[in-house]
Scaffold this active site. Sequence first.
Site, PDB file in Angstrom:
ATOM      1  N   HIS A 143       0.803  -1.233   0.000  1.00 51.31           N
ATOM      2  CA  HIS A 143       0.000   0.000   0.000  1.00 51.31           C
ATOM      3  C   HIS A 143       0.831   1.276   0.000  1.00 51.31           C
ATOM      4  O   HIS A 143       0.684   2.123  -0.863  1.00 51.31           O
ATOM      5  CB  HIS A 143      -0.952  -0.013   1.200  1.00 51.31           C
ATOM      6  CG  HIS A 143      -1.898   1.135   1.227  1.00 51.31           C
ATOM      7  ND1 HIS A 143      -1.620   2.325   1.861  1.00 51.31           N
ATOM      8  CD2 HIS A 143      -3.128   1.288   0.686  1.00 51.31           C
ATOM      9  CE1 HIS A 143      -2.634   3.165   1.715  1.00 51.31           C
ATOM     10  NE2 HIS A 143      -3.568   2.554   1.006  1.00 51.31           N
ATOM     11  N   GLU A 177      -4.371  -4.027   9.454  1.00 50.07           N
ATOM     12  CA  GLU A 177      -4.559  -3.123   8.303  1.00 50.07           C
ATOM     13  C   GLU A 177      -3.521  -1.997   8.261  1.00 50.07           C
ATOM     14  O   GLU A 177      -3.850  -0.827   8.440  1.00 50.07           O
ATOM     15  CB  GLU A 177      -5.980  -2.552   8.303  1.00 50.07           C
ATOM     16  CG  GLU A 177      -7.057  -3.605   8.184  1.00 50.07           C
ATOM     17  CD  GLU A 177      -8.454  -3.007   8.063  1.00 50.07           C
ATOM     18  OE1 GLU A 177      -8.600  -2.041   7.294  1.00 50.07           O
ATOM     19  OE2 GLU A 177      -9.361  -3.501   8.739  1.00 50.07           O
ATOM     20  N   HIS A 193      -1.304   0.866   6.838  1.00 52.79           N
ATOM     21  CA  HIS A 193      -1.399   1.789   5.701  1.00 52.79           C
ATOM     22  C   HIS A 193      -0.128   2.632   5.594  1.00 52.79           C
ATOM     23  O   HIS A 193       0.872   2.180   5.087  1.00 52.79           O
ATOM     24  CB  HIS A 193      -2.657   2.649   5.834  1.00 52.79           C
ATOM     25  CG  HIS A 193      -3.919   1.924   5.538  1.00 52.79           C
ATOM     26  ND1 HIS A 193      -4.248   1.497   4.279  1.00 52.79           N
ATOM     27  CD2 HIS A 193      -4.937   1.524   6.333  1.00 52.79           C
ATOM     28  CE1 HIS A 193      -5.415   0.864   4.302  1.00 52.79           C
ATOM     29  NE2 HIS A 193      -5.854   0.872   5.552  1.00 52.79           N
ATOM     30  N   GLU A 237      -4.866   0.850  10.672  1.00 46.08           N
ATOM     31  CA  GLU A 237      -6.214   1.408  10.603  1.00 46.08           C
ATOM     32  C   GLU A 237      -7.106   0.932  11.749  1.00 46.08           C
ATOM     33  O   GLU A 237      -8.099   1.575  12.083  1.00 46.08           O
ATOM     34  CB  GLU A 237      -6.866   1.077   9.263  1.00 46.08           C
ATOM     35  CG  GLU A 237      -8.111   1.899   9.009  1.00 46.08           C
ATOM     36  CD  GLU A 237      -8.661   1.748   7.614  1.00 46.08           C
ATOM     37  OE1 GLU A 237      -9.667   2.402   7.311  1.00 46.08           O
ATOM     38  OE2 GLU A 237      -8.086   0.987   6.815  1.00 46.08           O
TER      39      GLU A 237
END
Length: 292
Positions: free
Chosen positions: A226, A266, A268, A283
């Site tokens: 990402h 998660e 990022h 996240e």
Amino acid sequence: MARIREIELTGAGSGPYGITVGPDGALWVTLSGGGGTARVGLDGDVREHRTDPAESRPLVITSGPDGALRCTRSGDDRLGRVTTDGVAGAVPLPAGSGPCGLVAGPDDTLWYAAMNRDAVGRVTLDGQVTEFPLPVDGAFPSMLALGPDGAVWCTLNRANAIARIDPAGRVRLHALPTDAAGPVGITAGGDGALWFVEILAGQLGRITVDGEVTEFPLPDRAARPHAIVADPAGGCWFTEWGANRIGHVDAGGRITGHDLPTAASEPHGIAVAPDGSVCAALETGALAVLTV
């Protein structure tokens, strides 16, 4: 031996997303789920600045040329500003921009990627906004980096290309070799090129300022990389959103990884702190700190 610890931030729903090192040496994180930012010290001290509306959905954050932090507010089409002592403001952008990527550019300007308008924009310190349309429809411009050539480089997530935008707004597109690669994060590496991630293809990419692209498949092609940031020691660090991992690529393309301790966290945004630790915004509500 590598070690990862987590700093709890603001709880469920806050959605930590972007991260950068501020001019005060602390880490600054956007809270995409609840609006505002958080200042995080590596000692675990967390200070929230909930000055933006909850629906503002701040994404990417960077240090501005005026000593304040700036962040893209994708939910209400603004470029947010917060000083290191928490004083906030904002510059309105064209309606429907959906700003995401952000980078400090040449001549004391800031550049943003307008995901929903197929454009990039330039903002001066006094709030003057100039928008430059991209020569492709449905490109979904995502992240930005300032290249060693003084141009702004932008990933076009749905156009499968990297765009180079010079200070006058002239655009040149570089198509990627892999179809539907889905480029997202991008950074200027220490080798005179730019490195980026391909979230849909499970690859990293390297592009020279002349437009030559080299791709590096990840060991886990379903990892959904990402964000990416240059490693001062050479190579780059990146987040693997789908694999719950922080990865590293050296200058020769060798890829290694570090699993995060909390499942489905998660990851990022990613940044390298002043002490050399690697920090990723999770996240689910925390900050991962990797010491190698």
